[in-house]
Scaffold this motif. Structure first.
Motif, PDB file in Angstrom:
ATOM      1  N   LEU A   1      -1.260  -9.604 -22.493  1.00 24.47           N
ATOM      2  CA  LEU A   1      -2.584 -10.140 -22.159  1.00 24.47           C
ATOM      3  C   LEU A   1      -2.531 -11.653 -21.949  1.00 24.47           C
ATOM      4  N   LYS A   2      -1.715 -12.327 -22.745  1.00 24.41           N
ATOM      5  CA  LYS A   2      -1.541 -13.777 -22.608  1.00 24.41           C
ATOM      6  C   LYS A   2      -0.957 -14.121 -21.232  1.00 24.41           C
ATOM      7  N   CYS A   3       0.041 -13.361 -20.803  1.00 23.09           N
ATOM      8  CA  CYS A   3       0.659 -13.591 -19.492  1.00 23.09           C
ATOM      9  C   CYS A   3      -0.309 -13.247 -18.361  1.00 23.09           C
ATOM     10  N   LEU A   4      -1.064 -12.168 -18.533  1.00 22.36           N
ATOM     11  CA  LEU A   4      -2.011 -11.774 -17.493  1.00 22.36           C
ATOM     12  C   LEU A   4      -3.098 -12.826 -17.280  1.00 22.36           C
ATOM     13  N   LYS A   5      -3.443 -13.575 -18.333  1.00 22.91           N
ATOM     14  CA  LYS A   5      -4.448 -14.643 -18.200  1.00 22.91           C
ATOM     15  C   LYS A   5      -4.019 -15.689 -17.177  1.00 22.91           C
ATOM     16  N   ASP A   6      -2.703 -15.871 -17.026  1.00 22.46           N
ATOM     17  CA  ASP A   6      -2.182 -16.873 -16.091  1.00 22.46           C
ATOM     18  C   ASP A   6      -2.146 -16.375 -14.650  1.00 22.46           C
ATOM     19  N   ASP A   7      -2.422 -15.100 -14.424  1.00 22.66           N
ATOM     20  CA  ASP A   7      -2.401 -14.536 -13.072  1.00 22.66           C
ATOM     21  C   ASP A   7      -3.659 -13.679 -12.887  1.00 22.66           C
ATOM     22  N   PRO A   8      -4.751 -14.305 -12.427  1.00 27.61           N
ATOM     23  CA  PRO A   8      -6.034 -13.585 -12.313  1.00 27.61           C
ATOM     24  C   PRO A   8      -5.976 -12.321 -11.451  1.00 27.61           C
ATOM     25  N   GLU A   9      -5.187 -12.324 -10.387  1.00 28.92           N
ATOM     26  CA  GLU A   9      -5.097 -11.132  -9.535  1.00 28.92           C
ATOM     27  C   GLU A   9      -4.402  -9.990 -10.269  1.00 28.92           C
ATOM     28  N   ALA A  10      -3.324 -10.311 -10.977  1.00 33.58           N
ATOM     29  CA  ALA A  10      -2.623  -9.287 -11.760  1.00 33.58           C
ATOM     30  C   ALA A  10      -3.546  -8.769 -12.869  1.00 33.58           C
ATOM     31  N   MET A  11      -4.288  -9.672 -13.502  1.00 32.09           N
ATOM     32  CA  MET A  11      -5.239  -9.270 -14.552  1.00 32.09           C
ATOM     33  C   MET A  11      -6.315  -8.355 -13.979  1.00 32.09           C
ATOM     34  N   LYS A  12      -6.824  -8.691 -12.814  1.00 30.35           N
ATOM     35  CA  LYS A  12      -7.862  -7.879 -12.171  1.00 30.35           C
ATOM     36  C   LYS A  12      -7.340  -6.460 -11.920  1.00 30.35           C
ATOM     37  N   TYR A  13      -6.113  -6.365 -11.402  1.00 26.62           N
ATOM     38  CA  TYR A  13      -5.533  -5.042 -11.167  1.00 26.62           C
ATOM     39  C   TYR A  13      -5.344  -4.291 -12.487  1.00 26.62           C
ATOM     40  N   PHE A  14      -4.778  -4.965 -13.487  1.00 26.70           N
ATOM     41  CA  PHE A  14      -4.524  -4.328 -14.782  1.00 26.70           C
ATOM     42  C   PHE A  14      -5.829  -3.797 -15.376  1.00 26.70           C
ATOM     43  N   LYS A  15      -6.893  -4.594 -15.327  1.00 28.97           N
ATOM     44  CA  LYS A  15      -8.187  -4.179 -15.890  1.00 28.97           C
ATOM     45  C   LYS A  15      -8.824  -3.046 -15.089  1.00 28.97           C
ATOM     46  N   SER A  16      -8.403  -2.865 -13.812  1.00 27.45           N
ATOM     47  CA  SER A  16      -8.944  -1.776 -12.996  1.00 27.45           C
ATOM     48  C   SER A  16      -8.328  -0.430 -13.380  1.00 27.45           C
ATOM     49  N   LEU A  17      -7.213  -0.468 -14.099  1.00 26.94           N
ATOM     50  CA  LEU A  17      -6.542   0.766 -14.524  1.00 26.94           C
ATOM     51  C   LEU A  17      -7.320   1.438 -15.653  1.00 26.94           C
ATOM     52  N   ALA A  18      -7.220   2.742 -15.723  1.00 26.13           N
ATOM     53  CA  ALA A  18      -7.822   3.480 -16.839  1.00 26.13           C
ATOM     54  C   ALA A  18      -7.188   2.994 -18.141  1.00 26.13           C
ATOM     55  N   PRO A  19      -7.933   2.977 -19.235  1.00 25.89           N
ATOM     56  CA  PRO A  19      -7.370   2.510 -20.510  1.00 25.89           C
ATOM     57  C   PRO A  19      -6.053   3.199 -20.884  1.00 25.89           C
ATOM     58  N   SER A  20      -5.942   4.484 -20.590  1.00 24.30           N
ATOM     59  CA  SER A  20      -4.695   5.183 -20.928  1.00 24.30           C
ATOM     60  C   SER A  20      -3.529   4.648 -20.101  1.00 24.30           C
ATOM     61  N   HIS A  21      -3.794   4.222 -18.869  1.00 23.38           N
ATOM     62  CA  HIS A  21      -2.726   3.679 -18.025  1.00 23.38           C
ATOM     63  C   HIS A  21      -2.356   2.255 -18.458  1.00 23.38           C
ATOM     64  N   GLN A  22      -3.344   1.497 -18.919  1.00 23.17           N
ATOM     65  CA  GLN A  22      -3.053   0.183 -19.498  1.00 23.17           C
ATOM     66  C   GLN A  22      -2.152   0.369 -20.720  1.00 23.17           C
ATOM     67  N   ALA A  23      -2.432   1.420 -21.474  1.00 24.30           N
ATOM     68  CA  ALA A  23      -1.664   1.685 -22.694  1.00 24.30           C
ATOM     69  C   ALA A  23      -0.211   2.031 -22.385  1.00 24.30           C
ATOM     70  N   TYR A  24       0.062   2.702 -21.251  1.00 21.28           N
ATOM     71  CA  TYR A  24       1.455   3.010 -20.891  1.00 21.28           C
ATOM     72  C   TYR A  24       2.272   1.724 -20.831  1.00 21.28           C
ATOM     73  N   PHE A  25       1.737   0.728 -20.110  1.00 23.23           N
ATOM     74  CA  PHE A  25       2.435  -0.549 -19.987  1.00 23.23           C
ATOM     75  C   PHE A  25       2.597  -1.195 -21.366  1.00 23.23           C
ATOM     76  N   SER A  26       1.494  -1.256 -22.108  1.00 23.33           N
ATOM     77  CA  SER A  26       1.487  -1.945 -23.395  1.00 23.33           C
ATOM     78  C   SER A  26       2.443  -1.310 -24.404  1.00 23.33           C
ATOM     79  N   LYS A  27       2.403   0.007 -24.520  1.00 28.14           N
ATOM     80  CA  LYS A  27       3.281   0.698 -25.479  1.00 28.14           C
ATOM     81  C   LYS A  27       4.743   0.514 -25.104  1.00 28.14           C
ATOM     82  N   TRP A  28       5.031   0.534 -23.812  1.00 25.66           N
ATOM     83  CA  TRP A  28       6.402   0.342 -23.340  1.00 25.66           C
ATOM     84  C   TRP A  28       6.902  -1.050 -23.715  1.00 25.66           C
TER      85      TRP A  28
END
Length: 169
Positions: free
Chosen positions: A103-130
């Protein structure tokens, strides 16, 4: 909460699920957990005496679901295809905690953050858990970089994994 016995199964050929080891959650049991639900949801409980939490049940149609048994679950239960396992589970409605470093890194890239936040919570979790499952800081850093690149390219988790494997060849 539901309690039942299930047989450990394995998909021979089933698209991207080929080779997966899993147990089936019949529609009657799934309906006791989340009445009328036809989409993936998280559960917690135990397989035999091996506790688990925040695992997703995946819909298979007709109201039935599967619980994939990853290596940790297979090792923890000592079960393999064909074995019977005692299942105790209930819905796990706790919010998933996302990787603070990601989340800290995504704050530095608004477009990447926008895409990440558009994902379903379960899909955000795939990245995070990995990312959070990395055993070393170097691996964690590499995974954050891959995730940031994937978000910039608007790739899903599975697309990112496939493209990183192709790159390594």
């Amino acid at each position: 909460m539901v309690k039942f016995n299930a047989k450990v199964l394995k998909f021979e050929k089933k698209g991207e699920k080929s080779g997966w080891t899993y147990i089936e959650i019949p529609a009657t049991q799934a309906n006791k957990l989340k009445p009328g639900t036809k989409v993936s949801f998280r559960v917690k409980g135990a397989l035999d005496s091996f506790a688990f939490e925040k695992l997703a049940l995946l819909p298979m149609g007709e109201g039935s679901f599967i619980l994939p048994l990853n290596a940790t679950l297979r090792k923890g239960t000592g079960k393999k295809m064909g074995d019977t396992i005692k299942v105790v589970m209930e819905p796990d409605d706790r919010a998933l905690q996302l990787s603070a470093d990601l989340l800290k890194c995504l704050k530095d890239d608004p477009e990447a953050m926008k895409y990440f936040k558009s994902l379903a919570p379960s899909h955000q979790a795939y990245f995070s858990k990995w990312i959070e499952s990395a055993k070393t800081n170097a691996t964690k850093t590499k995974r954050i970089v891959l995730t940031m690149t994937a978000c910039a390219k608007k790739q899903s988790y599975s697309e990112m994994i496939r493209s990183s494997r192709e790159f390594e060849r």
